[in-house]
Design a protein around this motif. Sequence first.
Motif, PDB file in Angstrom:
ATOM      1  N   ALA A  67       0.831  -1.198   0.000  1.00  0.00           N
ATOM      2  CA  ALA A  67       0.000   0.000   0.000  1.00  0.00           C
ATOM      3  C   ALA A  67       0.869   1.253   0.000  1.00  0.00           C
ATOM      4  N   GLU A  68       0.205   2.374  -0.022  1.00  0.00           N
ATOM      5  CA  GLU A  68       0.871   3.670  -0.064  1.00  0.00           C
ATOM      6  C   GLU A  68       0.593   4.452   1.216  1.00  0.00           C
ATOM      7  N   PRO A  69       1.588   5.237   1.666  1.00  0.00           N
ATOM      8  CA  PRO A  69       1.366   6.101   2.830  1.00  0.00           C
ATOM      9  C   PRO A  69       0.427   7.243   2.467  1.00  0.00           C
ATOM     10  N   PRO A  70      -0.105   7.919   3.452  1.00  0.00           N
ATOM     11  CA  PRO A  70       0.159   7.763   4.880  1.00  0.00           C
ATOM     12  C   PRO A  70      -0.542   6.541   5.455  1.00  0.00           C
ATOM     13  N   PHE A  71      -0.002   6.049   6.574  1.00  0.00           N
ATOM     14  CA  PHE A  71      -0.542   4.899   7.285  1.00  0.00           C
ATOM     15  C   PHE A  71      -1.072   5.347   8.636  1.00  0.00           C
ATOM     16  N   ALA A  72      -1.993   4.566   9.176  1.00  0.00           N
ATOM     17  CA  ALA A  72      -2.513   4.829  10.518  1.00  0.00           C
ATOM     18  C   ALA A  72      -2.710   3.490  11.216  1.00  0.00           C
ATOM     19  N   VAL A  73      -2.384   3.458  12.492  1.00  0.00           N
ATOM     20  CA  VAL A  73      -2.608   2.279  13.320  1.00  0.00           C
ATOM     21  C   VAL A  73      -3.470   2.721  14.489  1.00  0.00           C
ATOM     22  N   ARG A  74      -4.466   1.910  14.811  1.00  0.00           N
ATOM     23  CA  ARG A  74      -5.372   2.264  15.916  1.00  0.00           C
ATOM     24  C   ARG A  74      -5.701   1.001  16.694  1.00  0.00           C
ATOM     25  N   LEU A  75      -5.625   1.094  17.995  1.00  0.00           N
ATOM     26  CA  LEU A  75      -6.037   0.020  18.892  1.00  0.00           C
ATOM     27  C   LEU A  75      -7.196   0.529  19.724  1.00  0.00           C
ATOM     28  N   SER A  76      -8.244  -0.263  19.823  1.00  0.00           N
ATOM     29  CA  SER A  76      -9.386   0.137  20.636  1.00  0.00           C
ATOM     30  C   SER A  76     -10.002  -1.099  21.277  1.00  0.00           C
ATOM     31  N   THR A  77     -10.903  -0.839  22.213  1.00  0.00           N
ATOM     32  CA  THR A  77     -11.620  -1.924  22.874  1.00  0.00           C
ATOM     33  C   THR A  77     -13.119  -1.712  22.691  1.00  0.00           C
ATOM     34  N   PRO A  78     -13.646  -2.069  21.527  1.00  0.00           N
ATOM     35  CA  PRO A  78     -15.088  -1.966  21.335  1.00  0.00           C
ATOM     36  C   PRO A  78     -15.809  -2.967  22.233  1.00  0.00           C
ATOM     37  N   ARG A  79     -16.903  -2.568  22.805  1.00  0.00           N
ATOM     38  CA  ARG A  79     -17.663  -3.482  23.668  1.00  0.00           C
ATOM     39  C   ARG A  79     -18.124  -4.713  22.906  1.00  0.00           C
ATOM     40  N   SER A  80     -18.423  -4.553  21.619  1.00  0.00           N
ATOM     41  CA  SER A  80     -18.932  -5.675  20.825  1.00  0.00           C
ATOM     42  C   SER A  80     -17.876  -6.744  20.572  1.00  0.00           C
ATOM     43  N   GLY A  82     -15.135  -7.580  22.825  1.00  0.00           N
ATOM     44  CA  GLY A  82     -14.698  -8.296  24.011  1.00  0.00           C
ATOM     45  C   GLY A  82     -13.203  -8.529  24.010  1.00  0.00           C
ATOM     46  N   GLY A  83     -12.473  -7.652  23.409  1.00  0.00           N
ATOM     47  CA  GLY A  83     -11.022  -7.759  23.304  1.00  0.00           C
ATOM     48  C   GLY A  83     -10.471  -6.497  22.678  1.00  0.00           C
ATOM     49  N   VAL A  84      -9.490  -6.639  21.820  1.00  0.00           N
ATOM     50  CA  VAL A  84      -8.824  -5.498  21.194  1.00  0.00           C
ATOM     51  C   VAL A  84      -9.068  -5.523  19.693  1.00  0.00           C
ATOM     52  N   ARG A  85      -9.503  -4.385  19.162  1.00  0.00           N
ATOM     53  CA  ARG A  85      -9.610  -4.230  17.707  1.00  0.00           C
ATOM     54  C   ARG A  85      -8.360  -3.508  17.219  1.00  0.00           C
ATOM     55  N   VAL A  86      -7.727  -4.095  16.230  1.00  0.00           N
ATOM     56  CA  VAL A  86      -6.557  -3.517  15.572  1.00  0.00           C
ATOM     57  C   VAL A  86      -7.018  -3.007  14.214  1.00  0.00           C
ATOM     58  N   GLU A  87      -6.665  -1.764  13.886  1.00  0.00           N
ATOM     59  CA  GLU A  87      -6.975  -1.207  12.577  1.00  0.00           C
ATOM     60  C   GLU A  87      -5.699  -0.630  11.984  1.00  0.00           C
ATOM     61  N   VAL A  88      -5.412  -0.998  10.744  1.00  0.00           N
ATOM     62  CA  VAL A  88      -4.283  -0.427  10.016  1.00  0.00           C
ATOM     63  C   VAL A  88      -4.833   0.165   8.732  1.00  0.00           C
ATOM     64  N   GLY A  89      -4.679   1.476   8.603  1.00  0.00           N
ATOM     65  CA  GLY A  89      -5.196   2.183   7.440  1.00  0.00           C
ATOM     66  C   GLY A  89      -4.082   2.622   6.516  1.00  0.00           C
ATOM     67  N   TRP A 127      -8.934  -4.364   9.446  1.00  0.00           N
ATOM     68  CA  TRP A 127      -9.175  -4.485  10.874  1.00  0.00           C
ATOM     69  C   TRP A 127      -9.148  -5.955  11.274  1.00  0.00           C
ATOM     70  N   ALA A 128      -8.849  -6.186  12.541  1.00  0.00           N
ATOM     71  CA  ALA A 128      -8.838  -7.536  13.087  1.00  0.00           C
ATOM     72  C   ALA A 128      -9.212  -7.448  14.570  1.00  0.00           C
ATOM     73  N   ASP A 129     -10.017  -8.406  15.024  1.00  0.00           N
ATOM     74  CA  ASP A 129     -10.458  -8.433  16.420  1.00  0.00           C
ATOM     75  C   ASP A 129      -9.755  -9.563  17.166  1.00  0.00           C
ATOM     76  N   VAL A 130      -8.929  -9.174  18.127  1.00  0.00           N
ATOM     77  CA  VAL A 130      -8.242 -10.136  18.990  1.00  0.00           C
ATOM     78  C   VAL A 130      -9.064 -10.227  20.265  1.00  0.00           C
ATOM     79  N   THR A 131      -9.639 -11.397  20.527  1.00  0.00           N
ATOM     80  CA  THR A 131     -10.467 -11.538  21.722  1.00  0.00           C
ATOM     81  C   THR A 131      -9.615 -11.957  22.909  1.00  0.00           C
ATOM     82  N   LYS A 132     -10.173 -11.716  24.088  1.00  0.00           N
ATOM     83  CA  LYS A 132      -9.464 -12.069  25.319  1.00  0.00           C
ATOM     84  C   LYS A 132      -9.353 -13.576  25.444  1.00  0.00           C
ATOM     85  N   ALA A 133      -8.240 -14.017  25.994  1.00  0.00           N
ATOM     86  CA  ALA A 133      -8.044 -15.446  26.202  1.00  0.00           C
ATOM     87  C   ALA A 133      -9.018 -15.960  27.243  1.00  0.00           C
ATOM     88  N   ALA A 134      -9.506 -17.148  27.027  1.00  0.00           N
ATOM     89  CA  ALA A 134     -10.472 -17.740  27.958  1.00  0.00           C
ATOM     90  C   ALA A 134      -9.781 -18.181  29.240  1.00  0.00           C
TER      91      ALA A 134
END
Length: 134
Positions: A67-80, A82-89, A127-134
Amino acid sequence: MWTDGNGAQAAGTERVLGEARLAEIDPMLLMDLRGWLARPLGGATPQVFRDVTIVVGELMTNAFRHAEPPFAVRLSTPRSVGGVRVEVGDSTFSPTTGWPLGRGLLIVRDLCAGWGVEHRPDGKVVWADVTKAA
């Protein structure tokens, strides 16, 4: 360089853990990835920290390669999630269907509850959703 999110709530549905904006490809940032993730993921289990580190690394590597720049990385915890959402734009417009799954995306698929691609006015976000370990 890497920057931290402000922890603000967005409409009460998520908390931003960290964000970074990259004006150009900088492979040195991948070397500091674990250091940057240590602060926003300080309370995560070792498995979640490991999985998020792998997912961010794979998605950033794909963005740098395809891909081409600019790039963006974002980590969040959406309630839906139940873990961490990773976004790379990035600023590249490419189709969301017909992508061959390379080794990196197969790893992301296996580590995450879900992943996908969203078109945005300025490019796309993987985007990718990493859920919490059980």
